[in-house]
Design a protein around this motif. Structure first.
Motif, PDB file in Angstrom:
ATOM      1  N   THR A   3       0.846  -1.182   0.000  1.00  0.00           N
ATOM      2  CA  THR A   3       0.000   0.000   0.000  1.00  0.00           C
ATOM      3  C   THR A   3       0.886   1.238   0.000  1.00  0.00           C
ATOM      4  N   ILE A   4       0.435   2.288  -0.647  1.00  0.00           N
ATOM      5  CA  ILE A   4       1.137   3.569  -0.601  1.00  0.00           C
ATOM      6  C   ILE A   4       0.425   4.426   0.440  1.00  0.00           C
ATOM      7  N   LYS A   5       1.217   4.945   1.374  1.00  0.00           N
ATOM      8  CA  LYS A   5       0.664   5.772   2.447  1.00  0.00           C
ATOM      9  C   LYS A   5       1.429   7.086   2.549  1.00  0.00           C
ATOM     10  N   LYS A   6       0.758   8.091   3.089  1.00  0.00           N
ATOM     11  CA  LYS A   6       1.455   9.322   3.431  1.00  0.00           C
ATOM     12  C   LYS A   6       2.443   8.990   4.546  1.00  0.00           C
ATOM     13  N   TYR A   7       3.549   9.680   4.549  1.00  0.00           N
ATOM     14  CA  TYR A   7       4.577   9.455   5.547  1.00  0.00           C
ATOM     15  C   TYR A   7       4.049   9.741   6.948  1.00  0.00           C
ATOM     16  N   ASP A   8       4.461   8.908   7.859  1.00  0.00           N
ATOM     17  CA  ASP A   8       4.201   9.072   9.283  1.00  0.00           C
ATOM     18  C   ASP A   8       5.548   8.866   9.968  1.00  0.00           C
ATOM     19  N   PRO A   9       5.865   9.640  11.017  1.00  0.00           N
ATOM     20  CA  PRO A   9       7.162   9.472  11.689  1.00  0.00           C
ATOM     21  C   PRO A   9       7.448   8.047  12.159  1.00  0.00           C
ATOM     22  N   LYS A  10       6.429   7.222  12.316  1.00  0.00           N
ATOM     23  CA  LYS A  10       6.680   5.832  12.725  1.00  0.00           C
ATOM     24  C   LYS A  10       7.481   5.068  11.667  1.00  0.00           C
ATOM     25  N   TYR A  11       7.508   5.586  10.428  1.00  0.00           N
ATOM     26  CA  TYR A  11       8.247   4.935   9.343  1.00  0.00           C
ATOM     27  C   TYR A  11       9.690   5.453   9.211  1.00  0.00           C
ATOM     28  N   LYS A  12      10.091   6.377  10.057  1.00  0.00           N
ATOM     29  CA  LYS A  12      11.395   7.032   9.898  1.00  0.00           C
ATOM     30  C   LYS A  12      12.545   6.038   9.755  1.00  0.00           C
ATOM     31  N   GLU A  13      12.681   5.118  10.684  1.00  0.00           N
ATOM     32  CA  GLU A  13      13.815   4.191  10.623  1.00  0.00           C
ATOM     33  C   GLU A  13      13.710   3.244   9.427  1.00  0.00           C
ATOM     34  N   ASP A  14      12.494   2.819   9.076  1.00  0.00           N
ATOM     35  CA  ASP A  14      12.309   1.982   7.879  1.00  0.00           C
ATOM     36  C   ASP A  14      12.769   2.734   6.632  1.00  0.00           C
ATOM     37  N   VAL A  15      12.370   4.001   6.529  1.00  0.00           N
ATOM     38  CA  VAL A  15      12.718   4.820   5.362  1.00  0.00           C
ATOM     39  C   VAL A  15      14.229   5.018   5.295  1.00  0.00           C
ATOM     40  N   ARG A  16      14.846   5.303   6.416  1.00  0.00           N
ATOM     41  CA  ARG A  16      16.299   5.476   6.441  1.00  0.00           C
ATOM     42  C   ARG A  16      16.987   4.168   6.031  1.00  0.00           C
ATOM     43  N   GLU A  17      16.436   3.053   6.447  1.00  0.00           N
ATOM     44  CA  GLU A  17      16.993   1.746   6.087  1.00  0.00           C
ATOM     45  C   GLU A  17      16.889   1.515   4.578  1.00  0.00           C
ATOM     46  N   VAL A  18      15.756   1.862   3.980  1.00  0.00           N
ATOM     47  CA  VAL A  18      15.607   1.733   2.521  1.00  0.00           C
ATOM     48  C   VAL A  18      16.650   2.591   1.819  1.00  0.00           C
ATOM     49  N   CYS A  19      16.850   3.802   2.314  1.00  0.00           N
ATOM     50  CA  CYS A  19      17.824   4.708   1.707  1.00  0.00           C
ATOM     51  C   CYS A  19      19.226   4.098   1.733  1.00  0.00           C
ATOM     52  N   GLU A  60       3.033  -6.022   6.757  1.00  0.00           N
ATOM     53  CA  GLU A  60       3.361  -5.832   8.171  1.00  0.00           C
ATOM     54  C   GLU A  60       3.521  -4.353   8.531  1.00  0.00           C
ATOM     55  N   ASP A  61       3.113  -3.461   7.612  1.00  0.00           N
ATOM     56  CA  ASP A  61       3.187  -2.014   7.795  1.00  0.00           C
ATOM     57  C   ASP A  61       4.626  -1.532   7.958  1.00  0.00           C
ATOM     58  N   LYS A  62       5.545  -2.187   7.246  1.00  0.00           N
ATOM     59  CA  LYS A  62       6.955  -1.780   7.226  1.00  0.00           C
ATOM     60  C   LYS A  62       7.213  -1.095   5.883  1.00  0.00           C
ATOM     61  N   ALA A  63       7.815   0.072   5.931  1.00  0.00           N
ATOM     62  CA  ALA A  63       8.126   0.792   4.693  1.00  0.00           C
ATOM     63  C   ALA A  63       9.186   0.023   3.903  1.00  0.00           C
ATOM     64  N   GLN A  64       8.891  -0.229   2.631  1.00  0.00           N
ATOM     65  CA  GLN A  64       9.803  -0.934   1.728  1.00  0.00           C
ATOM     66  C   GLN A  64      10.250  -0.043   0.568  1.00  0.00           C
ATOM     67  N   GLY A  65       9.737   1.170   0.535  1.00  0.00           N
ATOM     68  CA  GLY A  65      10.098   2.125  -0.498  1.00  0.00           C
ATOM     69  C   GLY A  65       9.574   3.491  -0.121  1.00  0.00           C
ATOM     70  N   TYR A  66      10.053   4.494  -0.839  1.00  0.00           N
ATOM     71  CA  TYR A  66       9.595   5.858  -0.583  1.00  0.00           C
ATOM     72  C   TYR A  66       9.724   6.688  -1.848  1.00  0.00           C
ATOM     73  N   ILE A  67       8.996   7.783  -1.859  1.00  0.00           N
ATOM     74  CA  ILE A  67       9.186   8.833  -2.844  1.00  0.00           C
ATOM     75  C   ILE A  67       9.119  10.139  -2.070  1.00  0.00           C
ATOM     76  N   PHE A  68      10.167  10.945  -2.208  1.00  0.00           N
ATOM     77  CA  PHE A  68      10.296  12.222  -1.511  1.00  0.00           C
ATOM     78  C   PHE A  68      10.225  13.337  -2.533  1.00  0.00           C
ATOM     79  N   CYS A  69       9.797  14.492  -2.075  1.00  0.00           N
ATOM     80  CA  CYS A  69       9.816  15.644  -2.963  1.00  0.00           C
ATOM     81  C   CYS A  69      10.076  16.916  -2.182  1.00  0.00           C
TER      82      CYS A  69
END
Length: 185
Positions: A3-19, A60-69
């Protein structure tokens, strides 16, 4: 199911890990490269413009990708300065590389005021996930009144260039190891 979701701070570490996972191999083992990648391609967006960040999450509601702008160049240039200072402390070469990206964004900022970064962990590439994320971001930027968006991709990254072509981007200029691409919204 993803699922694509708006960013929430709970995803911060997942997003950093993807990066880090999608960056150069040295980002896994070299603290300086690790910090350079996060300061340049991640932390600014989730800290300064979280409203322009979308995440691809798994079952499992873990971020596996992101798009930033960054929605507008002028605001980005002002708010990115503290990150440049951090980079300068780490390594002047990284500072210069980040400054080079800022310069390229500035060159095209009148017509394409926004710029983006997108990354997905390998198992989540293909199958349309990236294109769906791009559609989400483009719709969001249009709703904000942004008239153009750009990015820089490695010139050797043929898969990335083809992905952006498929999503309506055109090449603006090739320089060194990078290719600037853009899309009118």
């Amino acid at each position: 199911m993803v699922t694509i979701k708006k960013y929430d701070p709970k995803y911060k570490e997942d997003v950093r890990e993807v990066c880090i996972n999608t960056g150069p191999d040295a980002a896994q083992t070299d603290k300086k490269v690790h910090d350079y990648i996060l300061f340049t391609f991640c932390d600014y967006y989730i800290e300064q413009e979280p409203e322009n960040v979308f995440v691809l999450v798994d079952e499992e509601d873990k971020a596996q990708g992101y798009i930033f702008c960054a929605a507008d160049f002028k605001g980005y240039a002002k708010r990115f300065k503290p990150y440049l200072k951090k980079l300068r402390k780490i390594n002047f070469k990284y500072y210069a590389e980040a400054l080079g990206e800022v310069f390229v964004y500035r060159l095209y900022s009148k017509k394409y005021p926004a710029h983006l970064h997108i990354d997905l962990n390998k198992p989540f590439r293909g199958g349309g996930n990236g294109s769906k994320m791009m559609e989400t971001l483009v719709s969001h930027m249009k709703a904000k009144g942004v008239n153009g968006i750009m990015l820089i991709v490695g010139t050797e990254n043929k898969r990335g260039i083809n992905f952006y072509w498929k999503n309506g981007f055109k090449i603006l200029r090739r320089f060194g190891g990078g290719t600037a691409m853009a899309k009118e919204l």
